[in-house]
Motif scaffolding. Structure first.
Motif, PDB file in Angstrom:
ATOM      1  N   LEU A 159       0.739  -1.214  -0.029  1.00 19.13           N
ATOM      2  CA  LEU A 159       0.036  -0.006  -0.071  1.00 19.13           C
ATOM      3  C   LEU A 159       0.907   1.312   0.027  1.00 19.13           C
ATOM      4  N   VAL A 160       2.046   1.086   0.760  1.00 17.63           N
ATOM      5  CA  VAL A 160       2.735   2.081   0.747  1.00 17.63           C
ATOM      6  C   VAL A 160       3.519   2.761  -0.508  1.00 17.63           C
ATOM      7  N   PHE A 161       3.952   1.608  -1.385  1.00 20.01           N
ATOM      8  CA  PHE A 161       4.571   2.186  -2.743  1.00 20.01           C
ATOM      9  C   PHE A 161       3.665   2.076  -4.046  1.00 20.01           C
ATOM     10  N   ALA A 162       2.455   1.756  -3.633  1.00 16.96           N
ATOM     11  CA  ALA A 162       1.391   1.508  -4.643  1.00 16.96           C
ATOM     12  C   ALA A 162       1.136   2.834  -5.386  1.00 16.96           C
ATOM     13  N   ASP A 163       1.218   4.245  -4.763  1.00 15.52           N
ATOM     14  CA  ASP A 163       0.800   5.211  -5.226  1.00 15.52           C
ATOM     15  C   ASP A 163       2.063   6.119  -5.151  1.00 15.52           C
ATOM     16  N   MET A 164       3.274   5.671  -5.063  1.00 10.72           N
ATOM     17  CA  MET A 164       4.569   6.346  -5.383  1.00 10.72           C
ATOM     18  C   MET A 164       4.752   6.515  -6.804  1.00 10.72           C
ATOM     19  N   ILE A 207       9.665  -1.973  -4.011  1.00 10.04           N
ATOM     20  CA  ILE A 207       9.233  -3.238  -4.778  1.00 10.04           C
ATOM     21  C   ILE A 207      10.270  -4.375  -4.670  1.00 10.04           C
ATOM     22  N   ARG A 208      11.604  -4.252  -4.457  1.00  7.47           N
ATOM     23  CA  ARG A 208      12.266  -5.082  -4.286  1.00  7.47           C
ATOM     24  C   ARG A 208      12.375  -5.810  -2.825  1.00  7.47           C
ATOM     25  N   LEU A 209      12.188  -4.763  -1.905  1.00 14.93           N
ATOM     26  CA  LEU A 209      12.052  -5.566  -0.643  1.00 14.93           C
ATOM     27  C   LEU A 209      10.496  -6.312  -0.517  1.00 14.93           C
ATOM     28  N   ALA A 227       1.216 -14.384  -8.673  1.00 16.77           N
ATOM     29  CA  ALA A 227       0.719 -13.460  -9.570  1.00 16.77           C
ATOM     30  C   ALA A 227       1.517 -12.285  -9.636  1.00 16.77           C
ATOM     31  N   GLY A 228       2.438 -11.895  -8.230  1.00 17.67           N
ATOM     32  CA  GLY A 228       3.095 -10.903  -8.052  1.00 17.67           C
ATOM     33  C   GLY A 228       4.392 -11.207  -8.759  1.00 17.67           C
TER      34      GLY A 228
END
Length: 185
Positions: free
Chosen positions: A31-36, A46-48, A104-105
């Motif tokens: 959720l944190v990186f979704a809108d970055m 994303i790598r984490l 899927a990810g």
């Protein structure tokens, strides 16, 4: 150590709680990186997220092995048959959805040309050329699968609270007795 007809063994309990914590952490991270905006910071998150996703996959494979290698505790006495069947179906669905969301990810990243890495070590080099149509398909499966998974986890928690606070039937004690004593105080 192994599951019996009366209780879960410590491997099942440990994997349950480790996975619960990891899934919550993954959800928050996603959720944190979704809108970055695109860039190095987002790529690092994303790598984490990918690394922890691979750990979740490994823990889920272990959990499945533990579940298949021993008995499954029988339903708490007095549980209506329809509730028992719903609980069994929900557990199968939880396992399936976790595998679906993780895989899927993985394919979301592989189809955009990223290797699958775990904390900087490549574990699966991408076999695909960049395919944005496939990437978007897997991304949608990953995201919407997560929504369904999150909803099912919420229902699971409602069931836990119902068994613990209303029925007081000891269901939660089979997965972690120390938690039940806190909830019943």
């Amino acid at each position: 150590m192994k599951n019996t007809r009366h209780a879960y063994g410590w491997p099942a309990k440990t994997l349950h709680w480790v996975l619960a914590a990891a899934l919550v952490g993954q959800s928050v991270l996603g959720l944190v990186f979704a809108d970055m905006p695109r860039g190095d910071d987002k790529n690092e998150l994303i790598r984490l997220h990918m690394s922890f996703g691979m750990l979740i996959l490994a823990f889920m494979l272990l959990r499945l092995g533990v579940r298949l290698s021993g008995d499954t505790p029988k339903v708490v006495e007095g549980t209506p048959p329809v509730i028992a069947k719903l609980a069994a179906a929900a557990h199968v669905l939880l396992y399936g959805l976790i595998f679906l969301v993780v895989l899927a990810g993985m394919f979301t990243l592989l189809t955009v040309g990223w290797d699958i890495t775990v904390f900087g070590m490549t574990v699966i080099p991408t076999p695909f050329a960049r395919d944005m149509d496939l990437h978007h398909l897997f991304e949608e499966i990953h995201v919407y699968g997560w929504y369904v998974l999150a909803t099912l986890v919420g229902l699971h928690l409602v069931g836990v609270l119902y068994h613990t606070l209303i029925l007081k039937d000891g269901t939660l004690a089979r997965m972690g007795p120390e938690i039940t004593s806190v909830l019943n105080e």
